[in-house]
Design a protein around this motif. Sequence first.
Motif, PDB file in Angstrom:
ATOM      1  N   CYS A  81       0.828  -1.213   0.000  1.00 45.70           N
ATOM      2  CA  CYS A  81       0.000   0.000   0.000  1.00 45.70           C
ATOM      3  C   CYS A  81       0.860   1.260   0.000  1.00 45.70           C
ATOM      4  O   CYS A  81       0.420   2.312  -0.421  1.00 45.70           O
ATOM      5  CB  CYS A  81      -0.939   0.010   1.210  1.00 45.70           C
ATOM      6  SG  CYS A  81      -0.123   0.389   2.792  1.00 45.70           S
ATOM      7  N   CYS A 125       5.242  -0.292   5.447  1.00 40.51           N
ATOM      8  CA  CYS A 125       5.678   0.272   4.167  1.00 40.51           C
ATOM      9  C   CYS A 125       6.594   1.476   4.382  1.00 40.51           C
ATOM     10  O   CYS A 125       7.528   1.687   3.612  1.00 40.51           O
ATOM     11  CB  CYS A 125       4.477   0.652   3.311  1.00 40.51           C
ATOM     12  SG  CYS A 125       3.671  -0.785   2.556  1.00 40.51           S
ATOM     13  N   CYS A 149       3.438  -5.441   4.824  1.00 42.46           N
ATOM     14  CA  CYS A 149       2.386  -4.428   4.616  1.00 42.46           C
ATOM     15  C   CYS A 149       1.065  -4.931   5.199  1.00 42.46           C
ATOM     16  O   CYS A 149       0.694  -6.089   5.020  1.00 42.46           O
ATOM     17  CB  CYS A 149       2.230  -4.164   3.117  1.00 42.46           C
ATOM     18  SG  CYS A 149       0.833  -3.099   2.723  1.00 42.46           S
TER      19      CYS A 149
HETATM   20 ZN   LIG Z   1       1.585  -1.024   3.476  1.00 46.80          ZN
END
Ligand SMILES: [Zn+2]
Length: 348
Positions: free
Chosen positions: A88, A94, A102
Motif C-alpha cells: 500500500c 511500508c 504491509c
Molecule cells: Zn503497506
Amino acid sequence: MKALVLVENGVLEFKEIADPKRPGDDWARIRVAYAGICQSDKNRGFASGAYHYPLVMGHEFSGVVEEAAISGGPEAGTPVAVFPLLPCRECESCSRMAYAKCSNYDYLGSRRDGAFAEYVWVPTTNLYPVPDGLDLKNAAVLELCAVGLHGANLFEISGGESALIIGDGPLGVMMAQWLRFRGAEQVIVSGVHEEKLALCRELGFETIHSRQETLSERLLELTDGRRVDLVVEGVGTEEAILQSLESGGYDSQVMLVGNPRTDITIPKAMFSSLLRREIVIRGSWNSIVAPPEKDEWRMALSEMSRSVITEPLISHVYPLREAIGVFDRLIEGKESFSKVILQVDGGV
Ligand SMILES: [Zn+2]
Ligand SMILES: [Zn+2]
C-alpha cells in the motif's frame, strides 16, 4: 485472452475472458511465459477458499513485457520475473520499506487476478528483468529462491555450522542450497520422498528418510551426538514442528518457515529443554525487496544463474490448457510432484 479461472471453491474453468485494462501509468502489460503452481494455490482453490470469485490464480511467474508502462521502466520485449505483492506504501511497515509486512497489501493471483492467463498488468516496481543466461522457465521460480534466501538470511551464520532442513520439497532444497552458500558446512535434509532425497544427495547434502529411520536417532549419529546449529522447519505439521524443536543443539537457531496445518502442543519436557538449550526460535515470512542493497530477489536472480540450482526442482511442466487435470492430480496426491510449472505462452 485465455485464462484458467477459479469460478467458485473447487471449480476451475479454462476459458476466454476479457483482456484486462491498464490500471495506471506505471503498470506494464506482461505476456506470461511460465507460472508455477504454489501449495497456496491448491489451498486457495480447493480448500480454504479465495478472497473473491471469479479469480485468476498464479503468483509465481515470468514473462515478457508486451506493453511498457507510460511512466517508464522495462521496455517492451524485456524478459521479467515478478514480485507478486503490491504494497500500500502508506502503512507503518511500508514506511520502513518492509513491504512483505504491509498491513493493507494487494496480491497478484490471490486478491487480484494473476498469471494463469495470457496477460497480466504489473507495476514496474514489481518487475525484475531476467539476466542473460537464465531462461524464463527457471525465472518463474524466483519467488521460491527469494523466500528461501530470506529464511537463510535470518539466521546468524559465521561459517562452519551444521544445519538440518525438515522437508524435502522445493523450498527445503532451496533453503539447503542457500545455507551452504552462506557458509553452513554440514547440511542435512530430512523428508519422506525417496526421489527428492536422492536429488538432495546429488546436490551434496546428507539425507534422512524420516519414515524409514528415526530422525532424532539418525541426527545424533550424523552429528556425533551434538545435533545441529541451524534448523529449518519447512513442513508445518505438528510432528515436523516438534522435530524441529528437538533437533537443535545448545544455542542453536530454529527457523519456522512451513505454514502450520493444525494447532501445535509442545510437551512440557520439550519446552523445558528449549530453555536449557537456550534455543532461538524465529519465524520467516516472504522476502525483502527494498532497499536495493537488501533486495533478496535481486540477489536470488544473480545466484540462480551461478551457484543456486533450480532446474532439477522443476519436476513437471504442463501447458496451461491442461491445468485443470493437473490440479486434479495434485489434489489426489497419488503422484510425487516437486515444483509444477504451467507453460502459458505457447500453452493455451
Ligand atoms: Zn503497506
Ligand atoms: Zn507461492
